[in-house]
Design an enzyme around this catalytic site. Structure first.
Site, PDB file in Angstrom:
ATOM      1  N   THR A 183       0.798  -1.228   0.000  1.00 33.25           N
ATOM      2  CA  THR A 183       0.000   0.000   0.000  1.00 33.25           C
ATOM      3  C   THR A 183       0.828   1.273   0.000  1.00 33.25           C
ATOM      4  O   THR A 183       0.260   2.366   0.024  1.00 33.25           O
ATOM      5  CB  THR A 183      -0.912   0.033   1.242  1.00 33.25           C
ATOM      6  N   LYS A 184       2.141   1.161  -0.044  1.00 33.78           N
ATOM      7  CA  LYS A 184       2.983   2.348   0.098  1.00 33.78           C
ATOM      8  C   LYS A 184       3.124   3.094  -1.237  1.00 33.78           C
ATOM      9  O   LYS A 184       2.598   2.684  -2.271  1.00 33.78           O
ATOM     10  CB  LYS A 184       4.349   1.949   0.647  1.00 33.78           C
ATOM     11  N   THR A 185       3.867   4.198  -1.204  1.00 33.57           N
ATOM     12  CA  THR A 185       3.969   5.071  -2.376  1.00 33.57           C
ATOM     13  C   THR A 185       4.750   4.438  -3.519  1.00 33.57           C
ATOM     14  O   THR A 185       4.701   4.930  -4.645  1.00 33.57           O
ATOM     15  CB  THR A 185       4.613   6.416  -1.997  1.00 33.57           C
TER      16      THR A 185
END
Length: 370
Positions: A183-185
């Site tokens: 879910t990170k950038t």
């Protein structure tokens, strides 16, 4: 209408090809892609940093504290408003975790609360750049230097966040841990990176990420010296990154600025669409700081007609994903005794009314309008 998920990964044909090529090359575990990913990531952060690829940001935090010499009897200060990994890594080493409150505006660790929590046993401070907003590293560095403390950045949300014009990972901290969770950038599926200017921390982390072996796994099998000629210098861990994860990471890293712009556009659209509602919207970074917008967390005001929980239930009924980041650690059973006899006024108020809305790079404007 279709459901709008809280998150959807932005994975394209270039990532699929890179992973396929890595798998078919015969290198599945740590190999040439990991070495290249480390170099490329260090170059992206800048400042001649060392980058050590691992299987999670939790591993990176743990390796950093271990390399810093944190041990039983030491105290480590961390914010209560964070995921449990920030604090649990200190407990792996037998250190005591002291939880403190956050700033009400930035939701990052409060420097004043840190100052008040320092004792003769304090060894390190772990700030979290909450949701991608840069913590006040300048003040925290000053506090750390005044007391001879180490500063370990939890930058799981903070790529590519900047503080005073410098990339997080290349400013003021002794070491920084990044996350590449789904879910990170940017993502490698699972994965993380430890970044430091300190060659001793980097060298220790490289050994400890793979069982305390004094030769890197890729070196062992690519060097002409026999792979079995190595020494065990410490009881290490199994924290190394796979080569196909690194292959995906290399492609995602090249898209990082594009991803940042996509998230910023979505944030601007949210600000316009939600401006007239009884919500407290997250603030943008000021001056020459830069927000990475990992999360868009709103707060339901006291004068709203419904509560945060009612809003969450309504969105569920409307098939729109949302979440809470986070239930503060001091409200969790294990961490409850670790607060500094504090009321955690700011974290408690935020938790009562916060809700994170969907925000992901490939989110369409139609999905956001919905």
């Amino acid at each position: 209408m279709n459901a709008v998920p809280f998150f959807r990964p932005s994975i394209g044909t270039s990532e699929i090809k890179a992973v396929t090529d890595a798998i078919t090359s015969g290198w599945l575990t740590t190999g040439p892609n990991v070495a290249k990913f480390e170099r490329e990531f260090a170059n992206r952060i800048g400042g001649d940093v060392h980058a050590v690829a691992v299987n999670s940001a939790t591993s990176a935090l743990h390796l950093a504290l271990e390399a810093m010499g944190i041990t039983e009897g030491d105290e480590v200060i961390a914010p209560t408003l964070t995921f449990t990994a920030t604090a649990e890594v200190a407990r792996y080493l037998g250190a005591k975790v002291v939880l403190v409150d956050v700033d009400p505006d930035t939701l990052c660790i409060s420097p004043d609360a840190v100052q008040a929590a320092i004792t003769p046993k304090t060894r390190a401070i772990i700030p979290v750049h909450f949701a991608g907003y840069p913590a006040d590293l300048t003040r925290l560095r000053d506090i750390a230097d005044q007391h001879g403390l180490l500063l370990l950045d939890d930058a799981a949300h903070a790529l590519p966040t900047q503080h005073r014009g410098q990339m997080i990972g290349n400013c003021l901290a002794d070491a920084t841990a990044f996350s590449f969770y789904a879910t990170k950038t940017m993502t490698t599926g699972e994965g993380g990176m430890l970044v430091t200017r300190n060659p001793q921390i980097a060298a220790r982390a490289r050994k400890m990420r793979l069982h305390g072996i004094d030769r890197d796994v890729y070196d062992r099998f690519s060097n002409t010296n026999a792979s079995w000629r190595y020494d065990i210098v410490a009881p290490g861990y199994k924290y190394n990154m796979t080569d196909f994860s690194a292959a995906m990471g290399r492609v995602q890293l090249r898209k990082l600025d594009k991803f940042k712009d996509q998230r910023a556009t979505l944030v601007d659209r949210y600000r316009t669409a939600l401006a007239d509602l009884p919500l407290i919207l997250p603030q943008d970074a000021k001056g020459n700081d830069a927000h990475s917008w990992h999360l868009f967390a709103v707060q339901v005001r006291e004068d709203a007609a419904i509560s945060r929980d009612q809003l969450f239930e309504y969105l569920q009924t409307a098939r729109i994903g949302s979440s809470v980041h986070y239930r503060p650690l001091h409200r969790m059973s294990y961490w409850a005794p670790h607060g500094l006899n504090a009321d955690f006024v700011n974290a408690n108020l935020y938790y009562k009314r916060c809700l994170s809305l969907p925000l992901f790079m490939c989110m369409t404007h139609a999905e956001q309008d919905q």
